[in-house]
Write a protein that holds these residues in place. Structure first.
Motif, mmCIF file in Angstrom:
data_model
loop_
_atom_site.group_PDB
_atom_site.id
_atom_site.type_symbol
_atom_site.label_atom_id
_atom_site.label_comp_id
_atom_site.label_asym_id
_atom_site.label_seq_id
_atom_site.Cartn_x
_atom_site.Cartn_y
_atom_site.Cartn_z
ATOM 1 N N UNK A 36 0.831 -1.213 0.000
ATOM 2 C CA UNK A 36 0.000 0.000 0.000
ATOM 3 C C UNK A 36 0.864 1.261 0.000
ATOM 4 N N UNK A 37 1.973 1.226 0.721
ATOM 5 C CA UNK A 37 2.892 2.376 0.744
ATOM 6 C C UNK A 37 3.516 2.580 -0.632
ATOM 7 N N UNK A 38 3.922 1.496 -1.270
ATOM 8 C CA UNK A 38 4.502 1.596 -2.615
ATOM 9 C C UNK A 38 3.467 2.146 -3.601
ATOM 10 N N UNK A 39 2.231 1.694 -3.499
ATOM 11 C CA UNK A 39 1.171 2.207 -4.379
ATOM 12 C C UNK A 39 0.939 3.696 -4.142
ATOM 13 N N UNK A 40 0.963 4.130 -2.883
ATOM 14 C CA UNK A 40 0.791 5.553 -2.579
ATOM 15 C C UNK A 40 1.974 6.376 -3.099
ATOM 16 N N UNK A 41 3.187 5.822 -3.031
ATOM 17 C CA UNK A 41 4.360 6.522 -3.571
ATOM 18 C C UNK A 41 4.228 6.690 -5.081
ATOM 19 N N UNK A 42 3.744 5.668 -5.753
ATOM 20 C CA UNK A 42 3.540 5.759 -7.203
ATOM 21 C C UNK A 42 2.479 6.804 -7.523
ATOM 22 N N UNK A 43 1.428 6.888 -6.700
ATOM 23 C CA UNK A 43 0.415 7.922 -6.886
ATOM 24 C C UNK A 43 1.034 9.308 -6.727
ATOM 25 N N UNK A 44 1.942 9.465 -5.776
ATOM 26 C CA UNK A 44 2.615 10.753 -5.582
ATOM 27 C C UNK A 44 3.449 11.117 -6.807
ATOM 28 N N UNK A 45 4.151 10.141 -7.370
ATOM 29 C CA UNK A 45 4.958 10.367 -8.573
ATOM 30 C C UNK A 45 4.058 10.832 -9.721
ATOM 31 N N UNK A 46 2.967 10.100 -9.936
ATOM 32 C CA UNK A 46 2.048 10.449 -11.024
ATOM 33 C C UNK A 46 1.422 11.822 -10.813
ATOM 34 N N UNK A 47 1.045 12.124 -9.578
ATOM 35 C CA UNK A 47 0.424 13.413 -9.289
ATOM 36 C C UNK A 47 1.400 14.564 -9.523
ATOM 37 N N UNK A 48 2.645 14.395 -9.093
ATOM 38 C CA UNK A 48 3.639 15.454 -9.283
ATOM 39 C C UNK A 48 3.896 15.684 -10.768
ATOM 40 N N UNK A 49 4.001 14.625 -11.538
ATOM 41 C CA UNK A 49 4.223 14.769 -12.985
ATOM 42 C C UNK A 49 3.026 15.423 -13.659
ATOM 43 N N UNK A 50 1.819 15.022 -13.281
ATOM 44 C CA UNK A 50 0.613 15.612 -13.860
ATOM 45 C C UNK A 50 0.546 17.100 -13.545
ATOM 46 N N UNK A 51 0.836 17.454 -12.313
ATOM 47 C CA UNK A 51 0.829 18.861 -11.922
ATOM 48 C C UNK A 51 1.905 19.664 -12.627
ATOM 49 N N UNK A 52 3.086 19.081 -12.791
ATOM 50 C CA UNK A 52 4.169 19.798 -13.478
ATOM 51 C C UNK A 52 3.813 20.037 -14.944
ATOM 52 N N UNK A 53 3.194 19.047 -15.575
ATOM 53 C CA UNK A 53 2.760 19.243 -16.973
ATOM 54 C C UNK A 53 1.726 20.348 -17.081
ATOM 55 N N UNK A 54 0.765 20.342 -16.175
ATOM 56 C CA UNK A 54 -0.278 21.374 -16.197
ATOM 57 C C UNK A 54 0.314 22.756 -15.935
ATOM 58 N N UNK A 55 1.231 22.852 -14.998
ATOM 59 C CA UNK A 55 1.859 24.140 -14.698
ATOM 60 C C UNK A 55 2.734 24.603 -15.854
ATOM 61 N N UNK A 56 3.404 23.675 -16.529
ATOM 62 C CA UNK A 56 4.251 24.039 -17.668
ATOM 63 C C UNK A 56 3.411 24.570 -18.827
ATOM 64 N N UNK A 57 2.162 24.101 -18.947
ATOM 65 C CA UNK A 57 1.262 24.590 -19.997
ATOM 66 C C UNK A 57 0.653 25.944 -19.645
#
Length: 121
Positions: A36-57
């Motif tokens: 569950x911790x590993x899954x939450x870490x992967x969610x954090x990675x995906x969320x940070x990348x999604x946010x960075x893409x949105x902010x870059x746009x």
């Protein structure tokens, strides 16, 4: 003589099972929690990348935070910063289930702002 040995061994399987089964249950629980911790870490990675893409746009800051929170684990803190020609998104979340543990899941993503991509230095 053989009958005497069988009687002396009687009950050992029960005693061993009484000791081993709780250990196996704790091990299985720890394994599930770790996944569950590993899954939450992967969610954090995906969320940070999604946010960075949105902010870059150049999406509005509120939209960037909203998109990031949708992809992040429940209760995560999101920070969006702009540093010259780069945007940085940080997602911090508590580990699932055992919230009393003294560590956090943290992921950071950096992207170049689209207005600066391709410009000569």
């Amino acid at each position: 003589m053989a009958g005497c040995e069988r009687r002396a061994d009687r009950g050992f399987v029960t005693a061993e099972s009484a000791l081993v089964l709780p250990v196996l249950a704790m091990f299985a629980t720890a394994l599930v929690w770790g996944l569950m911790v590993v899954a939450a870490q992967i969610q954090c990675v995906d969320a940070a990348r999604t946010g960075a893409r949105a902010a870059a746009r150049q999406d509005p800051p509120d939209a960037v935070v909203e998109v990031t929170r949708e992809a992040a684990p429940r209760g995560a803190r999101v920070t969006v910063n702009r540093e010259a020609d780069r945007v940085r998104v940080v997602v911090v979340a508590r580990p699932p289930v055992l919230h009393g543990l003294p560590f956090e899941l943290r992921e950071e993503a950096v992207a170049a702002a689209e207005e600066t991509v391709g410009e000569a230095a």
